[in-house]
Motif scaffolding. Structure first.
Motif, short mmCIF file in Angstrom:
data_model
loop_
_atom_site.label_atom_id
_atom_site.label_comp_id
_atom_site.label_asym_id
_atom_site.label_seq_id
_atom_site.Cartn_x
_atom_site.Cartn_y
_atom_site.Cartn_z
N VAL A 1 0.81 -1.22 0.00
CA VAL A 1 0.00 0.00 0.00
C VAL A 1 0.85 1.28 0.00
CG1 VAL A 1 -1.96 -1.09 1.12
CG2 VAL A 1 -0.19 -0.03 2.53
N THR B 1 -4.82 0.02 -3.65
CA THR B 1 -5.89 -0.92 -3.34
C THR B 1 -6.95 -0.83 -4.43
OG1 THR B 1 -7.10 0.70 -2.03
CG2 THR B 1 -5.50 -0.66 -0.86
N ASP C 1 -7.97 6.45 2.78
CA ASP C 1 -8.37 5.33 3.63
C ASP C 1 -7.21 4.45 4.04
OD1 ASP C 1 -8.03 4.41 1.01
OD2 ASP C 1 -9.58 2.87 1.19
N VAL C 2 -6.13 4.39 3.25
CA VAL C 2 -5.02 3.51 3.57
C VAL C 2 -4.09 4.10 4.63
CG1 VAL C 2 -5.04 2.35 1.33
CG2 VAL C 2 -3.68 4.43 1.62
N THR D 1 -3.47 4.70 8.11
CA THR D 1 -4.06 4.11 9.31
C THR D 1 -4.36 5.14 10.39
OG1 THR D 1 -1.82 3.63 10.13
CG2 THR D 1 -2.95 1.88 8.93
N GLU E 1 -12.29 1.14 5.07
CA GLU E 1 -11.66 0.71 3.82
C GLU E 1 -12.59 1.03 2.65
OE1 GLU E 1 -9.99 -3.41 1.73
OE2 GLU E 1 -10.62 -3.39 3.83
N GLY E 2 -12.04 1.63 1.61
CA GLY E 2 -12.83 2.00 0.44
C GLY E 2 -13.37 3.41 0.48
#
Length: 290
Positions: free
Chosen positions: A66, A107, A158-159, A161, A167-168
């Protein structure tokens, strides 16, 4: 056999001269000549060269499924922008301008229906983005695909943290209708810094450069018989619109995001409140032989 510094380049070029693939041979020979010229000009000490090797090694270690630190490095040197610009010159200049992929397309975007929201956290003011995918002759391209990803109103993907986003969030894979039209609900993204917790961040700090990108939405548009395009829709008047850390802003991609208080217009998109609105049309070039 002893080789002088003046002879070294020709010796290495000769070693690559029998490379069977002509394009690979061209690249290796050119890379050798340019890299040797760089070393001759800068004249690094061995200790300095070891620092450079360590920097590249840590860049590789920072990359994962990612996070692509090497792409980020290419971005901040303006190389990705240059490759994209040269690539676009091979095709029709009537297409939408291409830009960098960026480090956050790592992603798969969830498939969504036209009009669906990619803002999964329910921001206060919705934003409608709509457009049409057409050919260079102006004809709509039915059922073109449009992959979208963006930061939220706080500047997070979203990636990341630390943002705690589902997610998405901020992502969607849409299929245009029979008229090539697409539309979706989102939120106006914020400007944000590229990741600075790795070697690229060290480089920016050492060179007194800021890490910020102006607010934008990423798009990849594609359709059978056409060349896919990777591009951005930049929010007009965003901070850093004139000093993007990765040099990707092109004037044709700067797009007004305007507040609309017309509730009749809002109802067309299933809304009952004022909303932000942007239009971003995409033009694709035909694939070779198409």
């Amino acid at each position: 056999m002893d080789v002088t510094s003046e002879e070294a380049t020709d010796v290495v070029v000769e070693a690559f001269s029998k490379t069977p693939d002509p394009r690979l041979r061209e690249v290796l020979v050119s890379a050798t000549r340019h890299l040797h010229a760089f070393v001759q000009e800068v004249d690094p000490t061995m200790a300095e060269w070891e620092v450079a090797i360590d920097f590249l090694t840590r860049t590789g270690h920072k990359s994962d499924d990612v996070r692509q630190e090497f792409m980020l490095l290419s971005d901040v040197f303006g190389v990705t922008m240059l490759v994209e610009t040269l690539e676009s010159l091979r095709h029709s200049n009537a297409t939408t301008a291409a830009t960098v992929l960026g480090p956050f397309h790592m992603t798969v975007s969830p498939r969504r229906e036209l009009g669906e929201s990619i803002d999964e956290i329910g921001s206060a003011v919705p934003c409608i983005v709509e457009g049409t995918v057409t050919s260079v002759t102006g004809e709509p391209i039915p059922h073109a695909t449009v992959d979208v990803w963006q930061a939220d109103s706080e500047g997070f993907y979203d990636v990341q943290t630390e943002a705690g986003l589902p997610e998405g969030n901020g992502r969607g894979f849409f299929t245009a209708d029979e008229n090539g039209a697409f539309w979706f609900r989102t939120v106006v993204p914020a400007f944000y810094p590229i990741p600075t917790d790795g070697p690229v961040g060290e480089l920016l700090r050492a060179s007194a450069r800021h890490p910020y990108r102006p607010a934008h939405i990423h798009f990849i548009a594609d359709a059978p018989g056409f060349l896919p395009i990777t591009t951005h829709c930049f929010v007009a008047d965003s901070p850093y619109i004139d000093e993007d850390a990765v040099f990707a802003v092109k004037s044709s991609l700067i797009t007004p995001f305007e507040r609309n208080d017309d509730l009749v217009a809002a109802s067309r998109f299933g809304l009952d409140q004022p909303f932000d609105h942007a239009r971003f049309d995409i033009v694709l070039a035909p694939a070779e032989g198409a």
